[in-house]
Design a protein around this motif. Structure first.
Motif, PDB file in Angstrom:
ATOM      1  N   THR A 293       8.076  13.382 -42.444  1.00 18.57           N
ATOM      2  CA  THR A 293       9.080  14.337 -42.916  1.00 18.57           C
ATOM      3  C   THR A 293      10.250  14.363 -41.939  1.00 18.57           C
ATOM      4  N   ARG A 294       9.916  14.374 -40.675  1.00 19.43           N
ATOM      5  CA  ARG A 294      10.934  14.433 -39.637  1.00 19.43           C
ATOM      6  C   ARG A 294      11.781  13.175 -39.629  1.00 19.43           C
ATOM      7  N   LEU A 295      11.111  12.046 -39.844  1.00 16.36           N
ATOM      8  CA  LEU A 295      11.853  10.786 -39.890  1.00 16.36           C
ATOM      9  C   LEU A 295      12.845  10.804 -41.052  1.00 16.36           C
ATOM     10  N   TRP A 296      12.400  11.265 -42.226  1.00 19.51           N
ATOM     11  CA  TRP A 296      13.316  11.315 -43.364  1.00 19.51           C
ATOM     12  C   TRP A 296      14.452  12.288 -43.093  1.00 19.51           C
TER      13      TRP A 296
ATOM     14  N   MET B 236      21.710  17.522 -49.983  1.00 14.65           N
ATOM     15  CA  MET B 236      21.558  18.835 -49.349  1.00 14.65           C
ATOM     16  C   MET B 236      20.182  19.420 -49.635  1.00 14.65           C
ATOM     17  N   ILE B 237      19.734  19.269 -50.878  1.00 17.69           N
ATOM     18  CA  ILE B 237      18.407  19.790 -51.218  1.00 17.69           C
ATOM     19  C   ILE B 237      17.351  19.068 -50.387  1.00 17.69           C
ATOM     20  N   LEU B 238      17.464  17.745 -50.307  1.00 18.21           N
ATOM     21  CA  LEU B 238      16.477  16.978 -49.541  1.00 18.21           C
ATOM     22  C   LEU B 238      16.490  17.407 -48.082  1.00 18.21           C
ATOM     23  N   GLN B 239      17.692  17.597 -47.534  1.00 18.67           N
ATOM     24  CA  GLN B 239      17.784  17.952 -46.122  1.00 18.67           C
ATOM     25  C   GLN B 239      17.222  19.357 -45.886  1.00 18.67           C
ATOM     26  N   ILE B 240      17.458  20.241 -46.833  1.00 21.70           N
ATOM     27  CA  ILE B 240      16.943  21.607 -46.687  1.00 21.70           C
ATOM     28  C   ILE B 240      15.428  21.615 -46.789  1.00 21.70           C
TER      29      ILE B 240
ATOM     30  N   GLY C  17      10.702  22.273 -44.120  1.00 18.83           N
ATOM     31  CA  GLY C  17       9.329  21.777 -44.097  1.00 18.83           C
ATOM     32  C   GLY C  17       8.816  21.603 -42.681  1.00 18.83           C
ATOM     33  N   ILE C  18       9.597  20.939 -41.807  1.00 18.34           N
ATOM     34  CA  ILE C  18       9.125  20.795 -40.423  1.00 18.34           C
ATOM     35  C   ILE C  18       9.243  22.113 -39.662  1.00 18.34           C
ATOM     36  N   TYR C  19      10.165  22.945 -40.111  1.00 19.56           N
ATOM     37  CA  TYR C  19      10.327  24.234 -39.431  1.00 19.56           C
ATOM     38  C   TYR C  19       9.122  25.140 -39.685  1.00 19.56           C
ATOM     39  N   ALA C  20       8.421  24.899 -40.818  1.00 22.01           N
ATOM     40  CA  ALA C  20       7.310  25.773 -41.210  1.00 22.01           C
ATOM     41  C   ALA C  20       6.244  25.876 -40.116  1.00 22.01           C
ATOM     42  N   ALA C  21       6.080  24.807 -39.344  1.00 15.54           N
ATOM     43  CA  ALA C  21       5.063  24.837 -38.286  1.00 15.54           C
ATOM     44  C   ALA C  21       5.450  25.781 -37.154  1.00 15.54           C
ATOM     45  N   MET C  22       6.730  26.144 -37.080  1.00 13.65           N
ATOM     46  CA  MET C  22       7.184  26.925 -35.925  1.00 13.65           C
ATOM     47  C   MET C  22       7.530  28.345 -36.300  1.00 13.65           C
TER      48      MET C  22
ATOM     49  N   PRO D 107       5.082  17.127 -31.110  1.00 12.27           N
ATOM     50  CA  PRO D 107       5.767  17.997 -32.062  1.00 12.27           C
ATOM     51  C   PRO D 107       5.366  17.773 -33.516  1.00 12.27           C
ATOM     52  N   VAL D 108       4.682  16.705 -33.821  1.00 12.29           N
ATOM     53  CA  VAL D 108       4.315  16.469 -35.220  1.00 12.29           C
ATOM     54  C   VAL D 108       2.807  16.272 -35.382  1.00 12.29           C
TER      55      VAL D 108
END
Ligand code: HEM
Ligand code: SF4
Lengths: 239, 384
Positions: A180-183, A144-148, A153-158, B276-277
């Motif tokens: 990051t998105r792949l993980w 859960m921590i990793l997923q959060i 992390g990827i949300y930060a750009a938006m 997107p990335v």
């Protein structure tokens, strides 16, 4: 075939195991993981729902992402409350149930492995989570921590929201947004595998032990053999 | 001392050169305005740019080429405004650049060393290309020295260091797995100085010019993000400024490149677009005088300004290959396999449980039926 009399006295005692806040955590968590996995999978593999439309005619992908982000927040805050309960919950809810802190914990893991996977006779002496389940929830918490962190992390750009900006450090660690998105995508499968095993084992224990394993997460009560209550005094790693 | 003499020598400004080259005042102001706009300055910034280019003497510039393909130089000299190439490249004191300089051999080396000495602490160092290191350091040698040695030497007296392109910023293709030459981006070689990273393969010419003009105008580094890229050009993702974005939000995706919807301008996400990335200014500045950019020509972004973009392939599918599992593997295939194996294991366990734990379960059932009194149990048993 002759029916054997019971080998041990199964006088059951009712024990209140899971407080309301932990039960609520469980169900909100289950719902958010379900919603996040479904919407996340759709974000990663959008089906070709519509063709020969113009962009102004729809917004389904935007809505899917929106739901993903709403539940991301629910998922986060729900987890924060659970982390609080790890330190201030009742004795079946604290971190000692998840992090092996003494020999008794490992002894119990071995006992569970023997009865659940080597199919030897014997009965569980745990009242709350058994020690092996505790370890599996430790893995879940880490997942859960990793997923959060990857998600935010990827949300930060938006987003410029304060909470989201707290996760600006994540992407450089994973080596860029793409990785990051792949993980984040890979971890989704971690939840799928966890959920399969978790649901199976809960039903298994409910069936084999007959102590109200399933109902405990609804009502909070478990039914524990009286002699187990005594044995528990000597094996309780949780004291 | 010799270098002090040279330092105080009054050199010419960019504007002086422009006039000499036949540009008129109007061209010059247009150039300043364009640059200020690209740099994201406000209207008053134009005056600052014009003033700086008029009054300040041109800085000395050393442009190094290591492991690269020269596409950065190409991009730079083709940037939309002719004055960029004419002034910034021809006429800034580009004291050393392997590709374009007139001298060669010892003469070129001499020019390099004179600049390094005479302008110590003042020159701008622009680096194009990555640097091979370790056992492979000798893969790129110039004038008998390895790229690593040269870079360490020239970096010492540099007032500012710019990493041009993805090679210098993150290693690009030569650093892709297995990285046979141990190609290294320059921030991993020069660790004690700020490196301005201008990634892209190549970076947009206007962006490159913007970075130089910024340093000329304000005499300091442009504002950088946490990874060292100028914020003015790299703070947004291609996806955030992409004109196909409404199609993304509406869930309208190109399925294959011969799909009629590709022509209609549907989003290229499912055919691998990395917009997107990817952080870059392509959607705003575009290329070749604002003519187009990859997505506008119907091809997804490949993420050329992102670290490791060669290893995040394949370019034509959204999901990258699963790390460590080779081509044709992706997270969904492996995840599905893992879920399948788990489900099979659980089914087997359920079957074994019903066989091995049959007794326990029967006892439980009997308990429910007959209670716990052994006697009662036995008598019930007999009647059965
Ligand atoms: C159980 C938890 C979660 C699961 C299973 C999950 C799953 C996924 C999956 C599979 C994707 C698609 C990735 C891809 O292939 O591009 C995704 C995207 C994403 N997720 Fe999650 N996610 C979870 C939690 C979160 C959280 C807590 C956040 C925090 C904000 C988050 C934010 C995002 C973002 C920003 C995207 C990219 C969306 C886009 O760019 O359109 N996720 N998620
Ligand atoms: S084409 Fe690429 S950058 Fe443009 S909206 Fe689609 S995914 Fe984003």
């Amino acid at each position: 075939m002759a029916i054997q009399p019971a080998l041990h006295t199964t006088q059951l005692r009712r024990v209140f195991v899971f407080s309301l806040s932990v039960r609520l955590f469980h169900w909100i968590n289950a719902l958010s993981i379900f919603v996040l996995a479904v919407t996340g999978y759709l974000i990663g593999n959008p089906p070709a729902l519509l063709t020969s439309q113009e962009a102004y005619q729809g917004y389904w992908f935007g809505i899917t992402r929106f739901i993903h982000f709403i539940f991301a927040y629910i998922f986060l805050f729900n987890f924060v409350i659970r982390i609080y309960r790890l330190f201030f919950g009742n004795r079946f809810e604290t971190w000692r149930n998840f992090i092996p802190s003494n020999k008794g914990f490992f002894r119990e893991i071995w006992q569970v492995v023997r009865t659940d996977f080597l199919f030897t006779r014997g009965h569980l002496v745990s009242i709350g989570h058994n020690a092996l389940a505790g370890i599996s929830y430790l893995f879940l918490f880490i997942l859960m921590i990793l997923q959060i962190i990857t998600g935010f992390g990827i949300y930060a750009a938006m987003s410029d929201a304060v909470i989201v900006d707290l996760f600006n450090w994540v992407v450089p660690i994973f080596g860029g947004d793409a990785a990051t998105r792949l993980w984040h995508h890979i971890f989704m499968w971690g939840f799928v595998v966890f959920t399969l095993i978790h649901i199976y084992l809960v039903f298994y224990h409910d069936y084999v032990d007959g102590r109200g394993e399933v109902s405990s997460i609804f009502g909070g009560w478990k039914f524990v053999e009286s002699d187990t209550m005594k044995e528990q005094d000597t094996t309780d790693y949780n004291k | 001392m010799m270098n002090i003499e040279v330092k105080t020598k009054k050199s010419r400004s960019v504007y002086d050169d422009a006039v000499e080259k036949g540009f008129n005042r109007r061209d010059f102001m247009k150039f300043c305005t364009t640059m200020a706009a690209f740099m994201g300055l406000s209207a008053s910034g134009v005056t600052a740019v014009a003033k700086a280019l008029e009054e300040k003497s041109r800085p000395a510039v050393i442009w190094m080429h290591f492991q690269e393909c020269t596409c950065c130089s190409e991009s730079f000299i083709r940037s939309s405004h002719p004055m960029v190439a004419d002034l910034l490249l021809d006429n800034i004191s580009l004291n050393y650049t392997e590709t374009l300089q007139a001298p060669s051999g010892h003469a070129a080396e001499k020019s390099l060393h004179e600049t390094m000495e005479n302008h110590f602490g003042e020159y701008i160092l622009l680096v194009e290309g990555s640097v091979p290191t370790g056992d492979m350091a000798s893969c790129c040698c110039i004038g008998g020295k390895t790229a690593e040695q040269i870079l360490n030497e020239v970096a010492e007296g540099a007032a500012a260091i710019v990493a041009w392109g993805s090679c210098a910023s993150n290693g690009c293709v030569q650093a892709a797995k297995p990285n046979p030459t141990q190609a290294t981006p320059i921030h991993k070689v020069i660790k004690n100085k700020t490196i301005i990273k201008v990634p892209g393969c190549p970076p947009i010419g206007e962006v490159m010019a913007g970075v130089i003009v910024h340093m000329l105008t304000f005499e300091r580094l442009p504002e950088l993000d946490s990874t060292g890229r100028p914020k003015a050009f790299y703070s947004r993702r291609v996806h955030d400024t992409c004109y196909r974005r409404p199609n993304y939000d509406a869930g309208l995706f190109v399925e294959t490149f011969d799909d009629p919807n590709a022509k209609k301008g549907y989003c290229l996400y499912k055919v691998g677009c990395r917009g997107p990335v990817t952080y870059n200014a392509c959607g705003v500045t575009r290329w070749n005088d604002g003519t187009s950019f990859p997505i506008q020509s119907g091809h997804g972004c490949i993420g050329c300004s992102e670290a490791n973009y060669w290893d995040n392939g394949p370019f034509y599918s959204h999901l990258a290959e699963f790390p460590g599992f080779g081509i044709e593997s992706n997270a969904d295939k492996i995840g599905l396999a893992a879920a399948g194996i788990t489900a099979a294991g659980l089914t087997a366990h359920a079957v074994i449980t019903n066989i091995r734990k049959r007794k326990i379960i029967k006892e439980g059932v009997a308990e429910g039926k007959y209670g716990l009194e052994p006697k009662e149990n036995e008598s019930q048993e007999k009647t059965e």
